[in-house]
Design an enzyme around this catalytic site. Structure first.
Site: not given
Ligand SMILES: NC(=O)c1ccc[n+]([C@@H]2O[C@H](COP(=O)([O-])OP(=O)(O)OC[C@H]3O[C@@H](n4cnc5c(N)ncnc54)[C@H](OP(=O)(O)O)[C@@H]3O)[C@@H](O)[C@H]2O)c1
Length: 391
Positions: A71, A76, A221, A298, A303
């Site tokens: 995603d 972003y 989310y 992550a 992670q």
């Protein structure tokens, strides 16, 4: 989705892949891993400094582990996360179900705004395709409702993108009950992406049952509450100035102390059940009825390794009940109200719309004027109070 080629993988990886669970995303034919990968932090505009090489290694490690649902969003890092994802999936595009979002473009000073007009959505999707280095987006999501644009206009733009083969399926994000109802009649809506974690359970009230009835997949989310339930945050944690967590009330003062008390209790249960705290938080999310998958963010390969491990084991009803008991007992509600200044007020199809400092655009009471301060529920993205005359 083309079958995943497990043949060339070392045995250990193939085992992970076999064990990671997959589910259909709503009415689409997409089979997504129950643990996906969120890339907000990889954009570099919100979670502090970022290392692109490490981000790319992280994405590739996730794909190797069978995490097939990635995603991202155009905003972003103002396109940066999409570019990083594009570089990471070069050569393995067919193995990935790629989800991005639009409807939040930015101006030439880098200020993000909400804008879901037809031409804006079409241009945004085309720019996402270019940054992602792909000919198609598997799931194109409207990032957040635009109270100024009639939904038919936005839906029309999405239908064009589907007809042109640029987008396979449509999803929504941050649409609450009052906003989603009109959308479910639109062909191709397969998912809704919402905040969902131990402390943000608002969707359980009506949205979750509604989506289950309508065959709309629910993507969780912030399943780790921005890292709070991953176990690294302590009373001493100090965030960088450009880490947006420094602004969030749950990372401060009494609210933080309460959250940490809860994580201590949950960590003990996690140990008892043979998992880490992050795995418990994620397993809990994907084991709740109606949730299709979680997309933990992550930035490091270790992670995603830990997080993917959560997708191998669902919690039983008894375990879910035990966690509910602890949550009730600790009884905290993370602080979620933030004051924000209204910059402009405009007329929208459903009433007054306030443009707030920071680019948020929310429905406001008709009496609101520029300069007023409003109190915003940051989880629901709703104005819940008004302070008059504070300008
Ligand atoms: N639709 C929307 O409006 C919306 C809003 C927010 C997010 N999202 C999507 O949802 C995704 C997830 O949300 P999020 O990234 O904000 O929050 P999150 O998944 O709750 O938390 C992510 C953070 O937790 C930490 N973390 C993750 N795994 C960890 C592990 N195993 N051990 C220790 N720490 C770990 C990392 O913090 P550090 O970086 O500090 O290590 C990471 O950045 C985003 O990436 C984005 O794709 C969508």
């Amino acid at each position: 989705m083309p079958p995943i080629d497990a043949v060339s993988l070392p045995l250990k990886r193939a085992k992970w892949r076999r064990e990671l669970k997959y589910r259909k995303l709503g009415k689409s034919g997409l089979e997504v891993s129950v643990i996906g990968l969120g890339t907000l932090a990889m954009g570099g505009g919100g979670y502090g400094p970022v290392d692109d090489r490490e981000s790319i290694t992280t994405i590739r490690r996730a794909i190797d582990l069978g995490v097939n649902f990635i995603d991202t969003s155009d905003n972003y890092g103002l396109g940066h996360a999409e570019e990083v994802v594009g570089r990471a999936i070069k050569g393995s595009r067919e193995r990935v179900i790629l989800a991005t979002k639009g409807g939040t473009p930015w101006d030439n000073q880098g200020r993000v705004v909400i804008d879901c007009r037809k031409e804006v959505i079409i241009r945004a999707a085309e720019e996402s395709l270019r940054r992602l280095g792909t000919d198609w987006i598997d799931l194109y999501q409207i990032h957040t409702p635009d109270p100024q644009v009639p939904f038919e206009e936005t839906a029309g733009a999405l239908q064009i993108l589907i007809r042109e083969g640029k987008v396979r399926h449509i999803g929504l994000s941050n649409f609450w009950m009052e906003e989603i109802k009109e959308w479910v009649s639109i062909d191709g809506i397969v998912s809704l992406q919402m905040p969902y974690n131990f402390l943000h359970r608002d969707i359980e009230e009506d949205l979750l049952p509604f989506c289950r009835d309508q065959g709309v997949g629910l993507i969780s989310y912030t399943p780790l509450l921005m890292g709070m339930f991953a176990g690294r945050i302590t009373q001493e944690t100090r965030f960088d100035r450009d880490d947006h967590r420094s602004l969030y009330p749950q990372f401060q003062g009494a609210s933080l102390r309460q959250c940490l008390a809860l994580t201590d209790r949950l960590r003990m249960i996690a140990q008892e059940w043979g998992m880490t705290l992050a795995q418990l938080a994620l397993s809990w999310v994907i084991s709740r009825p109606g949730i299709t998958c979680a997309i933990p963010g992550a930035r490091h390969p270790n992670q995603v390794e830990e997080n993917a491990g959560a997708g191998r084991r669902m919690l039983t009803e008894g375990e879910l009940g035990e966690i509910d008991r602890i949550l009730d007992e600790v009884g905290i509600e993370a602080q979620r109200l933030m004051p924000m200044r209204v910059v402009k007020v405009k007329k929208g199809p459903r009433g007054a719309v306030g443009l707030l400092e920071g680019g948020l655009k929310l429905g406001v009471p008709n009496s609101v004027v520029p300069g007023d301060m409003v109190e915003v529920d940051i989880v629901k993205g709703k104005v819940v109070g008004l302070f008059r005359g504070s300008n």
